[in-house]
Design a protein around this motif. Sequence first.
Motif, mmCIF file in Angstrom:
data_model
loop_
_atom_site.group_PDB
_atom_site.id
_atom_site.type_symbol
_atom_site.label_atom_id
_atom_site.label_comp_id
_atom_site.label_asym_id
_atom_site.label_seq_id
_atom_site.Cartn_x
_atom_site.Cartn_y
_atom_site.Cartn_z
ATOM 1 N N THR A 29 105.339 18.901 -9.216
ATOM 2 C CA THR A 29 106.800 19.338 -9.438
ATOM 3 C C THR A 29 107.340 17.969 -9.894
ATOM 4 O O THR A 29 106.825 16.905 -9.808
ATOM 5 C CB THR A 29 107.573 19.861 -8.241
ATOM 6 O OG1 THR A 29 107.692 18.703 -7.353
ATOM 7 C CG2 THR A 29 107.089 21.131 -7.745
ATOM 8 N N VAL A 30 108.563 18.157 -10.991
ATOM 9 C CA VAL A 30 109.287 17.382 -11.335
ATOM 10 C C VAL A 30 109.719 16.381 -10.193
ATOM 11 O O VAL A 30 109.731 14.904 -10.140
ATOM 12 C CB VAL A 30 110.415 17.250 -12.266
ATOM 13 C CG1 VAL A 30 111.161 16.278 -12.815
ATOM 14 C CG2 VAL A 30 109.711 18.193 -13.542
ATOM 15 N N ARG A 31 110.241 16.544 -9.090
ATOM 16 C CA ARG A 31 110.657 16.360 -8.049
ATOM 17 C C ARG A 31 109.662 15.321 -7.367
ATOM 18 O O ARG A 31 109.832 14.161 -7.264
ATOM 19 C CB ARG A 31 111.165 17.041 -6.912
ATOM 20 C CG ARG A 31 111.865 16.279 -5.662
ATOM 21 C CD ARG A 31 112.611 17.306 -4.644
ATOM 22 N NE ARG A 31 113.103 16.601 -3.644
ATOM 23 C CZ ARG A 31 113.623 17.149 -2.853
ATOM 24 N NH1 ARG A 31 114.000 18.837 -2.833
ATOM 25 N NH2 ARG A 31 114.308 16.649 -1.614
ATOM 26 N N MET A 57 106.920 14.005 -8.942
ATOM 27 C CA MET A 57 106.745 13.034 -9.881
ATOM 28 C C MET A 57 107.674 11.826 -9.756
ATOM 29 O O MET A 57 107.630 10.622 -10.282
ATOM 30 C CB MET A 57 106.617 13.624 -11.279
ATOM 31 C CG MET A 57 105.377 14.120 -11.489
ATOM 32 S SD MET A 57 103.907 13.189 -11.000
ATOM 33 C CE MET A 57 104.091 11.659 -11.908
ATOM 34 N N ASN A 58 109.141 12.225 -9.932
ATOM 35 C CA ASN A 58 110.163 11.268 -9.755
ATOM 36 C C ASN A 58 109.709 10.258 -8.519
ATOM 37 O O ASN A 58 110.358 8.962 -8.774
ATOM 38 C CB ASN A 58 111.503 11.978 -9.376
ATOM 39 C CG ASN A 58 111.845 12.662 -10.668
ATOM 40 O OD1 ASN A 58 111.622 12.451 -12.007
ATOM 41 N ND2 ASN A 58 112.947 13.490 -10.533
ATOM 42 N N TYR A 60 104.065 13.986 -15.708
ATOM 43 C CA TYR A 60 105.385 14.733 -15.884
ATOM 44 C C TYR A 60 105.139 15.998 -16.854
ATOM 45 O O TYR A 60 105.602 17.181 -16.576
ATOM 46 C CB TYR A 60 106.594 13.861 -16.718
ATOM 47 C CG TYR A 60 107.165 13.111 -15.570
ATOM 48 C CD1 TYR A 60 108.191 13.880 -14.846
ATOM 49 C CD2 TYR A 60 107.057 11.600 -15.445
ATOM 50 C CE1 TYR A 60 109.154 12.856 -13.912
ATOM 51 C CE2 TYR A 60 107.935 10.969 -14.489
ATOM 52 C CZ TYR A 60 108.829 11.684 -13.688
ATOM 53 O OH TYR A 60 109.653 10.962 -13.025
ATOM 54 N N ARG A 61 104.346 15.697 -17.968
ATOM 55 C CA ARG A 61 104.182 16.791 -18.731
ATOM 56 C C ARG A 61 103.298 18.126 -17.996
ATOM 57 O O ARG A 61 103.812 19.181 -18.192
ATOM 58 C CB ARG A 61 103.087 16.514 -19.687
ATOM 59 C CG ARG A 61 102.519 17.398 -20.910
ATOM 60 C CD ARG A 61 101.761 16.947 -21.933
ATOM 61 N NE ARG A 61 101.506 17.800 -23.235
ATOM 62 C CZ ARG A 61 100.271 18.577 -22.934
ATOM 63 N NH1 ARG A 61 99.582 18.612 -21.866
ATOM 64 N NH2 ARG A 61 100.029 19.636 -23.958
ATOM 65 N N ALA A 63 103.753 18.730 -14.900
ATOM 66 C CA ALA A 63 104.778 19.101 -14.038
ATOM 67 C C ALA A 63 105.629 20.156 -14.449
ATOM 68 O O ALA A 63 105.923 21.451 -13.990
ATOM 69 C CB ALA A 63 105.452 18.066 -13.183
ATOM 70 N N LEU A 64 106.065 19.794 -15.708
ATOM 71 C CA LEU A 64 107.048 20.764 -16.481
ATOM 72 C C LEU A 64 106.238 22.041 -17.014
ATOM 73 O O LEU A 64 106.786 22.933 -17.095
ATOM 74 C CB LEU A 64 107.330 20.240 -17.788
ATOM 75 C CG LEU A 64 108.348 18.839 -17.426
ATOM 76 C CD1 LEU A 64 108.670 18.057 -18.893
ATOM 77 C CD2 LEU A 64 109.760 19.422 -16.873
#
Length: 399
Positions: free
Chosen positions: A272-274, A276-277, A393-394, A396-397
Amino acid sequence: MRERAKKLFTDSLWNIVGMMTMNMAAQFILYPAWNRAYGSERYGDILYLLSLMNIVAVSMGSSCNYARMRESSRGHTRNTPYLLLLAALSVLLLPLAAVAARCAGVRSTGAETVCYMLLAVATMWRYYIDVEYRLTLNYKGSFRFYVLMGAGYLAGIALLRFTGTWPVALLLGEALGFVYVLARGSVLRPDGAPDRTEQRAVLRLFSLLVGADLLSSLIFNGDRILLRTLVDGTAVTVYYLASLLGKTISLITTPLNSVIMGYLARYKGRLTVRMMNAVTLGCMVAVFALAGCCTVASVVLIRLLYPLEYDQAHSYFFVANAAQVAYFLANVVTLLLLRFSEARYQMVVNVLFALSFCVVCIPVTILWGLPGFCAGLLGINLFRLCFALGLCYRAALKA
């Protein structure tokens, strides 16, 4: 959730302490013994030969290891296809190591050449048989495996003094690790007749992974090769000492990678993006914090272990250590790519890494010598880290 986190921490600790014990025996006891026995110029030549060996041997062994871990996330895997592949690679690696020892512009005796060939093959197998503990999540067993190898390195110092042949010191430790897994583990035991379809699948995945790993390993060991080619053996020694504590971060990231990969193989959720953050923030903080810690530690340890070379190395401590920290953090990030994206992205990351190394590091080393090399390597390692994060990120999106 709390129990899972506690087990991850405990497993990581067992693996980290075991591998740190092994590597500290090599880096802080055996390697200084080489330096005292042979001097800075010859010591630089030994590091150069080890780099040539590691580019191929470590890449082959690690790629077999990661290929099996990736396939284990999809179902049961057998020993036989990987043992056959490693046996074939051993036959290939022996003459390659002989050519490296005799044709690299470094003087080697016949005994050193033979031991160097055996060391290359033993190193490749060792980087594969670590899979014994990843598959079973038996990190107490991993701890014992690495501690035994460290003891072998220390005993190897006595062999070094007796024989005068530098590779035997490492070879004893590698041999002890192999014998331990053969006696106590299962991955070195054939488990049925070869299957042609299965073998082709293993070879196909290995070929893809080893291409990416060879490029990464070439750059990681390229500091010694490039500096010896464009400067001299002493420059190899100076940079090695300046970056030693940064390279020692691998004592943490390599065993941590082993644990992470073992758990990722069993994780059925998505990236998920979270997530990855959190990973990105952790990486950015870690680069500066770990580089600072390594610099402080270098001031103390390098002065103690290498007093004659300290004055030459100390001005490069921060930039050299920061470059190594960025490199190993990128290795952690690429594990996420291996698990949650297509395997070909390993190659994409490392092809760009290799190209940037050639375009940046070679010219700045020719123009400004060791200072230029240090700055250039830091830049391309930070680029590799940021690019790998972007690909994650790619993924995850798209999940």
